[in-house]
Scaffold this motif. Sequence first.
Motif, mmCIF file in Angstrom:
data_model
loop_
_atom_site.group_PDB
_atom_site.id
_atom_site.type_symbol
_atom_site.label_atom_id
_atom_site.label_comp_id
_atom_site.label_asym_id
_atom_site.label_seq_id
_atom_site.Cartn_x
_atom_site.Cartn_y
_atom_site.Cartn_z
ATOM 1 N N MET A 281 53.441 39.994 37.393
ATOM 2 C CA MET A 281 53.050 40.439 38.750
ATOM 3 C C MET A 281 53.401 39.349 39.759
ATOM 4 S SD MET A 281 49.309 41.651 40.094
ATOM 5 C CE MET A 281 49.060 42.151 41.792
ATOM 6 N N SER A 282 54.060 39.721 40.834
ATOM 7 C CA SER A 282 54.479 38.745 41.843
ATOM 8 C C SER A 282 53.277 38.262 42.638
ATOM 9 C CB SER A 282 55.519 39.360 42.781
ATOM 10 O OG SER A 282 54.987 40.478 43.449
ATOM 11 N N GLU A 283 53.396 37.048 43.165
ATOM 12 C CA GLU A 283 52.322 36.473 43.956
ATOM 13 C C GLU A 283 52.293 37.105 45.345
ATOM 14 O OE1 GLU A 283 51.600 32.038 42.431
ATOM 15 O OE2 GLU A 283 53.499 32.295 43.478
ATOM 16 N N PRO A 284 51.105 37.240 45.949
ATOM 17 C CA PRO A 284 51.015 37.891 47.262
ATOM 18 C C PRO A 284 51.545 37.055 48.414
ATOM 19 C CG PRO A 284 48.855 37.172 46.534
ATOM 20 C CD PRO A 284 49.772 36.969 45.372
ATOM 21 N N VAL A 285 51.696 35.751 48.201
ATOM 22 C CA VAL A 285 52.311 34.885 49.206
ATOM 23 C C VAL A 285 53.377 34.040 48.505
ATOM 24 C CG1 VAL A 285 51.989 33.064 50.914
ATOM 25 C CG2 VAL A 285 50.213 34.794 50.596
ATOM 26 N N TYR A 286 54.582 34.106 49.019
ATOM 27 C CA TYR A 286 55.710 33.376 48.430
ATOM 28 C C TYR A 286 56.001 32.145 49.284
ATOM 29 C CZ TYR A 286 60.677 32.413 47.440
ATOM 30 O OH TYR A 286 61.866 31.807 47.138
ATOM 31 N N LEU A 287 56.237 31.016 48.615
ATOM 32 C CA LEU A 287 56.601 29.793 49.320
ATOM 33 C C LEU A 287 57.867 29.216 48.722
ATOM 34 C CD1 LEU A 287 56.164 27.340 51.206
ATOM 35 C CD2 LEU A 287 54.671 26.368 49.429
ATOM 36 N N GLN B 193 42.833 37.544 47.505
ATOM 37 C CA GLN B 193 43.839 36.739 46.819
ATOM 38 C C GLN B 193 44.944 36.301 47.774
ATOM 39 O OE1 GLN B 193 43.561 35.498 43.925
ATOM 40 N NE2 GLN B 193 45.584 34.576 43.717
ATOM 41 N N THR B 194 45.345 37.176 48.671
ATOM 42 C CA THR B 194 46.368 36.822 49.656
ATOM 43 C C THR B 194 45.869 35.709 50.576
ATOM 44 O OG1 THR B 194 47.182 39.098 49.619
ATOM 45 C CG2 THR B 194 47.885 37.723 51.457
ATOM 46 N N ALA B 195 44.639 35.824 51.039
ATOM 47 C CA ALA B 195 44.062 34.794 51.914
ATOM 48 C C ALA B 195 43.994 33.451 51.195
ATOM 49 C CB ALA B 195 42.674 35.227 52.380
ATOM 50 N N LYS B 196 43.586 33.459 49.922
ATOM 51 C CA LYS B 196 43.527 32.222 49.135
ATOM 52 C C LYS B 196 44.904 31.586 49.024
ATOM 53 C CE LYS B 196 39.560 33.078 46.070
ATOM 54 N NZ LYS B 196 39.134 33.298 44.662
ATOM 55 N N GLN B 197 45.888 32.397 48.672
ATOM 56 C CA GLN B 197 47.231 31.851 48.494
ATOM 57 C C GLN B 197 47.838 31.397 49.819
ATOM 58 O OE1 GLN B 197 50.166 33.697 46.125
ATOM 59 N NE2 GLN B 197 48.907 33.683 44.282
ATOM 60 N N LEU B 198 47.530 32.102 50.880
ATOM 61 C CA LEU B 198 48.032 31.679 52.184
ATOM 62 C C LEU B 198 47.498 30.289 52.524
ATOM 63 C CD1 LEU B 198 49.728 32.488 54.651
ATOM 64 C CD2 LEU B 198 47.654 33.437 55.661
ATOM 65 N N PHE B 199 46.230 30.061 52.257
ATOM 66 C CA PHE B 199 45.644 28.736 52.487
ATOM 67 C C PHE B 199 46.290 27.686 51.584
ATOM 68 C CE2 PHE B 199 42.438 25.752 50.723
ATOM 69 C CZ PHE B 199 42.452 24.852 51.775
ATOM 70 N N GLU B 200 46.371 27.960 50.287
ATOM 71 C CA GLU B 200 46.900 26.986 49.331
ATOM 72 C C GLU B 200 48.342 26.612 49.652
ATOM 73 O OE1 GLU B 200 46.314 29.106 45.731
ATOM 74 O OE2 GLU B 200 44.138 28.721 45.642
#
Length: 259
Positions: free
Chosen positions: A1-7, A30-37
């Motif tokens: 499964m792809s991550e909700p935020v790509y960097l 999960q998107t909010a968490k990954q956006l922060f990280e």
Amino acid sequence: MSEPVYLNIEDKVATLMLNRPDHGNAIDLQTAKQLFEKTLKVHQDKRVKVVVLKAEGKNFSFGGDLRSFQEHGDHVGAHLRELTSYLHQAIILLAKMDKPIVGKINGVAAGAGLSLICLCDVVIAGESAKFTPSYTKVGLSPDGSCTYILPRLVGLRKAQDFLLLNPIWDAEKALNEGLITRKVSNASLDDEVETIVTSFLTGSKSANAKTKKLLQMSFLRELEEHLTLESDMISEQSGLRDGKEGVASFVEKRPPVFD
């Protein structure tokens, strides 16, 4: 499964991409968490000179993931407290980031997606882009700094109309009201963003950082205090390598080569 935020960080360019296209890039926990990280990683990476904020698929973001909100039933308040804590930490990092942020906007930008646009330094939108708050339309109040930054971009009266009545602005209207920087054809969106990114890559990182900070502080200080800050910063910048190089290149009639 792809991550909700790509960097992706490559050649001094950080690309932050919302990556839930099948859900309209709606923001869940999960998107909010990954956006922060991932925003934190960009903030800390000294190699990065410019950031591109974009989204996968045909829409930028529908805003909050309302289906995920509904799933929490009577506990939705606690859920949103947790979600917005991550989202708002990401927004603080984006707002304070000393690197210019270029927003690439396609399709619909609503709710928190609209808030993310407000944080960008340059916003390029395709001609088919649409913008709307939608918070009060679904019985919610705004988040994501929208009520703080939007009035500074478009003015208080226009922000009141936009946030309370929820009109849909097309790209032309968004341009005329000051929400976005440029409207381009959908076909030329990639090329225009690349041009802006190249401009920042060849520019002075330290001068851009100081300019961003001065603009941010302009709403928080009296004129005399702000003039002192301007004096301090230009004095400091003139002694840095970029400042010396910029002046020398102008005098010598050649293109500057910044760090």
